[in-house]
Write an enzyme that holds these catalytic residues in place. Structure first.
Site, mmCIF file in Angstrom:
data_model
loop_
_atom_site.group_PDB
_atom_site.id
_atom_site.type_symbol
_atom_site.label_atom_id
_atom_site.label_comp_id
_atom_site.label_asym_id
_atom_site.label_seq_id
_atom_site.Cartn_x
_atom_site.Cartn_y
_atom_site.Cartn_z
ATOM 1 N N GLU A 162 38.153 -13.483 56.572
ATOM 2 C CA GLU A 162 38.645 -14.357 55.496
ATOM 3 C C GLU A 162 39.458 -15.442 56.171
ATOM 4 O OE1 GLU A 162 37.802 -14.348 52.464
ATOM 5 O OE2 GLU A 162 36.610 -12.525 52.620
ATOM 6 N N CYS B 116 46.280 -19.161 51.750
ATOM 7 C CA CYS B 116 44.894 -19.571 51.982
ATOM 8 C C CYS B 116 44.339 -20.244 50.731
ATOM 9 C CB CYS B 116 44.053 -18.368 52.349
ATOM 10 S SG CYS B 116 44.294 -16.989 51.228
#
Ligand code: NAP
Length: 499
Positions: free
Chosen positions: A248, A285
């Site tokens: 990720e 993120c």
């Protein structure tokens, strides 16, 4: 000779303590111990897996005050955020405990025999899932609990029946070791092998690379930068026996706001967006890093004036924000370098106050034309920190080209999509083509741990766009399907598990 690693106070940069780096032999030992624990854990029933996950959640909560204080010193994320993150981490552990107890890792597709010639006729078949094996888990800097030692990757891998070897993040070494101490206590109390959850740490890249290359490792789970994820994914693929690597990575999370919506709600949306851009000092993120405004003329609305007005409102909402210190001095440097790259690539810096020496960074807002954004890759890179880039598109086609240029992102947020029109359909199609999650209200920061969640997207936001690292489906990453054809009665009765 033992190499020592240093833990730093994130606010002052002062060295807190030194801890020894793992030796190569210690990495091998952790992987071998995980491999040795695999048969037992693979055979563990749902309630046994659930008992471990729940005990780990209780251990975190019991030592909450001490853990949060330690995390705060090493990350500067503040007690409110860190208490919330610890709650989320315990919630995740319990959610995967519930899934294991309900039998989700043992679900199967039953396909009884069909008499007759193929292709319609076929033997009895059952499609089961088996755990992959020991998982190498790389912790993130910005989630010291939720994407670290006992974070979602560890919880979902354990629920799936996989041992885990954690690579501690160098940004919160003391916390990682403290949490690992709790893990060891819980494993001992439950009479489970110590190797079921291991921990390694190292300052350079050698330890992480040795971990992902170890023959006993069956999969990698990573949360961090696109650069780091790409390097480790390449290592996973280059092994003699390549293994899946679930990375990720970084993301720019475009927000597209239609002028009609901004004309009515601009001030409120600007305030919400400014809060999201600076939340956690922008170190998420899912931070909204790109704001796309469409300047195409529209009857009855002075679109240019509305969009210009929104940019002014956003700048005014950003200026008073007070981001806290960044996680590390290296990240602070990277943020400033990223903003400088924006300027070098032709962006106008609309908000860029200078911060006093030793003080946290100030929010940044820059603006650029869509054509420049499409032409210059430097403008499309994630700038990790409290900054955002406004991209002005001349029309719908150009806004869609902006999305295509982004290519892959964890989220796209679309504001003003209430009516079913050619424009809104095109934007939703464009967003779904590049994002794991598309939002029609609110802001992308804040990721719910739930059944429908999708946290992942096409490259460069993740290495595996078909997977998620958050939510119930995260467990599927660590399971592999096996079809049993014409299985004997005893195996069907067991059911499908020769343990
Ligand atoms: P990072 O520097 O990539 O570090 C992540 C982990 O990988 C650390 O354990 C690091 O080791 C290790 N590592 C990095 N590069 C490596 C290499 N070339 N070889 C071997 N190991 C390597 O990431 P970060 O700075 O912690 O995190 C910030 C980034 O994470 C941002 O880009 C953010 O957007 C992203 N992020 C993504 C998500 C998501 O879910 N997609 C969530 C949070 C954050 P060391 O500790 O030794 O450096």
């Amino acid at each position: 000779m033992t190499t020592m690693l240093t833990s730093f106070n994130a606010r002052t940069g002062e060295a807190l303590e030194h801890v020894p780096s793992s030796t190569p032999a210690a990495v091998d030992a952790a992987c071998d111990a995980a491999a040795a624990a695999f048969p037992l854990w693979q055979g563990a029933a749902g309630p046994e897996r659930a008992a471990l996950l729940r005990a780990l959640a209780v251990a975190l909560e019991t030592d909450r005050a001490e853990l949060v204080a330690l995390a705060d010193r090493e990350t500067a994320l503040g007690p409110v955020r860190l208490n919330g993150e610890l709650d989320r981490t315990a919630f995740q552990l319990r959610r995967f405990a519930d899934l294991a107890e309900r039998g989700a890792p043992f679900a199967f597709v039953d396909d009884p025999a069909v008499a007759g010639a193929p292709p319609a006729g076929h033997p009895a078949m059952q499609r089961w899932s088996v755990p992959l094996g020991p998982v190498a888990m790389f912790s993130a800097s910005n989630f010291p609990f939720a994407f670290s030692v006992l974070g979602g990757d560890t919880a979902s891998a354990l629920a799936a029946g996989c041992p885990v070897v954690v690579k501690a993040h160098s940004g919160h070494l003391l916390l990682s070791n403290r949490v690992f101490g709790l893990v060891q206590g819980v494993l001992a109390a439950l009479n489970l092998p110590a190797g079921l959850i291991g921990l390694v740490q190292g300052g350079g890249r050698d330890i992480g690379v040795r971990l992902i290359r170890h023959p006993a490792i069956a999969a990698g789970a990573f949360t961090g930068s696109t650069q780091g994820g790409a390097a480790l994914a390449a290592e996973a693929a280059a092994r003699p026996r390549p293994v899946p690597f679930f990375g990720e990575l970084g993301s720019t999370n475009p927000v597209i706001a239609l002028p009609a919506r901004l004309a009515t709600d601009g001030a409120a949306l600007a305030a919400t967006l400014a809060g999201s851009i600076t939340l956690g000092c922008g170190q998420f993120c899912t931070n909204p890093g790109v704001i796309v405004l469409i300047d195409a003329p529209q009857s009855g609305l002075d679109v240019q004036a509305v969009n210009d007005g929104f940019v002014t409102q956003l700048a005014e909402a950003l200026r008073p924000q007070q981001p806290h210190a960044m996680l590390t001095t290296a990240m602070r440097g990277a943020f400033e370098a990223g903003v400088a790259h924006w300027a070098q690539a032709g962006a106008d810096l609309l908000v860029q106050d200078t911060s006093a020496a030793g003080q946290p960074p100030r929010p940044v807002l820059a603006q650029v034309s869509a054509q420049a954004f499409i032409d210059r890759a430097a403008l499309r890179e994630e700038v990790f920190g409290p900054g955002s880039l406004v991209v002005r598109a001349a029309n719908l086609v150009q806004a869609l080209q902006v999305l295509q240029a982004v290519g892959g992102t964890l989220t796209v947020t679309l504001w003003g999509m209430d009516a079913d029109t050619g424009q809104t359909r095109a934007l939703v199609r464009g967003a779904m083509a590049i994002a794991g999650r598309v939002l029609f209200a609110g802001v992308p920061t804040g990721v719910a741990v739930t059944a429908a969640q999708q946290h992942g997207g096409p490259w460069p936001s993740s290495t595996r766009p078909e997977s998620t690292s958050v939510g119930d489906a995260a467990m599927a990453r660590f399971l592999r399907p096996v079809c049993l054809q014409d299985a004997p009665a005893w195996l069907v009765e067991r059911p499908g598990r020769p343990v």
